[in-house]
Scaffold this motif. Sequence first.
Motif, PDB file in Angstrom:
ATOM      1  N   LEU A  85       0.823  -1.209   0.000  1.00 54.60           N
ATOM      2  CA  LEU A  85       0.000   0.000   0.000  1.00 54.60           C
ATOM      3  C   LEU A  85       0.861   1.265   0.000  1.00 54.60           C
ATOM      4  N   ARG A  86       2.002   1.213   0.676  1.00 57.83           N
ATOM      5  CA  ARG A  86       2.899   2.367   0.745  1.00 57.83           C
ATOM      6  C   ARG A  86       3.662   2.587  -0.551  1.00 57.83           C
ATOM      7  N   GLU A  87       4.166   1.506  -1.138  1.00 60.30           N
ATOM      8  CA  GLU A  87       5.118   1.640  -2.236  1.00 60.30           C
ATOM      9  C   GLU A  87       4.503   1.607  -3.625  1.00 60.30           C
ATOM     10  N   LEU A  88       3.354   0.968  -3.781  1.00 55.45           N
ATOM     11  CA  LEU A  88       2.713   0.930  -5.088  1.00 55.45           C
ATOM     12  C   LEU A  88       1.841   2.168  -5.240  1.00 55.45           C
ATOM     13  N   ASP A  89       1.787   2.726  -6.450  1.00 57.24           N
ATOM     14  CA  ASP A  89       1.028   3.944  -6.702  1.00 57.24           C
ATOM     15  C   ASP A  89      -0.450   3.619  -6.858  1.00 57.24           C
ATOM     16  N   GLU A  90      -1.259   3.901  -5.824  1.00 61.80           N
ATOM     17  CA  GLU A  90      -2.686   3.586  -5.774  1.00 61.80           C
ATOM     18  C   GLU A  90      -2.973   2.195  -6.321  1.00 61.80           C
TER      19      GLU A  90
ATOM     20  N   ARG B 144     -12.052  -0.868   7.672  1.00 60.57           N
ATOM     21  CA  ARG B 144     -12.930  -0.620   8.826  1.00 60.57           C
ATOM     22  C   ARG B 144     -12.279   0.310   9.840  1.00 60.57           C
ATOM     23  N   ALA B 145     -10.972   0.209   9.985  1.00 60.83           N
ATOM     24  CA  ALA B 145     -10.256   1.056  10.946  1.00 60.83           C
ATOM     25  C   ALA B 145     -10.025   2.459  10.400  1.00 60.83           C
ATOM     26  N   GLY B 146     -10.313   2.660   9.100  1.00 59.83           N
ATOM     27  CA  GLY B 146     -10.108   3.969   8.493  1.00 59.83           C
ATOM     28  C   GLY B 146      -8.660   4.220   8.104  1.00 59.83           C
ATOM     29  N   ASP B 147      -7.856   3.154   8.025  1.00 57.28           N
ATOM     30  CA  ASP B 147      -6.449   3.308   7.672  1.00 57.28           C
ATOM     31  C   ASP B 147      -6.205   3.228   6.168  1.00 57.28           C
ATOM     32  N   VAL B 148      -7.223   2.793   5.414  1.00 57.86           N
ATOM     33  CA  VAL B 148      -7.113   2.667   3.966  1.00 57.86           C
ATOM     34  C   VAL B 148      -8.364   3.249   3.337  1.00 57.86           C
ATOM     35  N   THR B 149      -8.172   3.963   2.248  1.00 53.66           N
ATOM     36  CA  THR B 149      -9.304   4.465   1.479  1.00 53.66           C
ATOM     37  C   THR B 149      -9.234   3.875   0.080  1.00 53.66           C
TER      38      THR B 149
ATOM     39  N   GLY C   1      -8.629   1.949  -6.695  1.00 51.61           N
ATOM     40  CA  GLY C   1      -7.263   2.172  -6.207  1.00 51.61           C
ATOM     41  C   GLY C   1      -7.250   2.345  -4.702  1.00 51.61           C
ATOM     42  N   LEU C   2      -6.301   1.727  -4.049  1.00 51.30           N
ATOM     43  CA  LEU C   2      -6.196   1.783  -2.591  1.00 51.30           C
ATOM     44  C   LEU C   2      -5.115   2.760  -2.180  1.00 51.30           C
ATOM     45  N   ARG C   3      -5.338   3.438  -1.038  1.00 53.27           N
ATOM     46  CA  ARG C   3      -4.324   4.351  -0.531  1.00 53.27           C
ATOM     47  C   ARG C   3      -4.291   4.250   0.984  1.00 53.27           C
ATOM     48  N   LEU C   4      -3.075   4.119   1.522  1.00 52.85           N
ATOM     49  CA  LEU C   4      -2.871   4.052   2.971  1.00 52.85           C
ATOM     50  C   LEU C   4      -2.955   5.455   3.534  1.00 52.85           C
ATOM     51  N   LEU C   5      -3.753   5.650   4.593  1.00 53.56           N
ATOM     52  CA  LEU C   5      -3.890   6.985   5.207  1.00 53.56           C
ATOM     53  C   LEU C   5      -2.938   7.158   6.359  1.00 53.56           C
TER      54      LEU C   5
END
Length: 174
Positions: A126-131, A160-165, A170-174
């Motif tokens: 999630l951190r290293e891949l672009d969305e 559920r924890a709100g750490d990913v949108t 496309g996924l993004r780590l918050l």
Amino acid sequence: MTYAVVGCSDCGALWVVEGRPDTSGCPRCETRHQFSKLRKFVETDDEDHAREVRASMLANRAGHGEAFAELDDFTTLGDFAEDAGMSDDEFLDAAGVDTEEVSAVEERVEQSGRSLGKREAVRTALRELDEPTESEVKAFAAEHGVGGDYVERALDKLRRAGDVTETDGGLRLL
């Protein structure tokens, strides 16, 4: 080294024992048996021969003795298994995974030379891949020995924890 095909007196399982240990545990019911009291169906110096005898006995029990007899030898079974079914790329394509993306992830992982735990593999993707999409996260995690089911559960927990949108897949780590 000697190998013996032995049987469990409790559940009837068959297994190959190397050498002459004091005790041996049944792989099915986990009962410990004194090796000297186990029934030995065959003793040989050839491990493949012992495996072949065990496989033949299991095939006969299951009523597939004739099919097993058609095999040249035990190692041929491994060759048949390798040739059966789809290739890895065919399997991934059928599952909807872009094999070119998987190859690109493989290259990045090989270049980094890291070994990650399950949770860290998901977070690193999630951190290293672009969305990344969920399938890209799965492919990245798979390169670190993490199964797709674990990735799905981890992503659900992070959502559920709100750490990913997730936006347009496309996924993004918050």
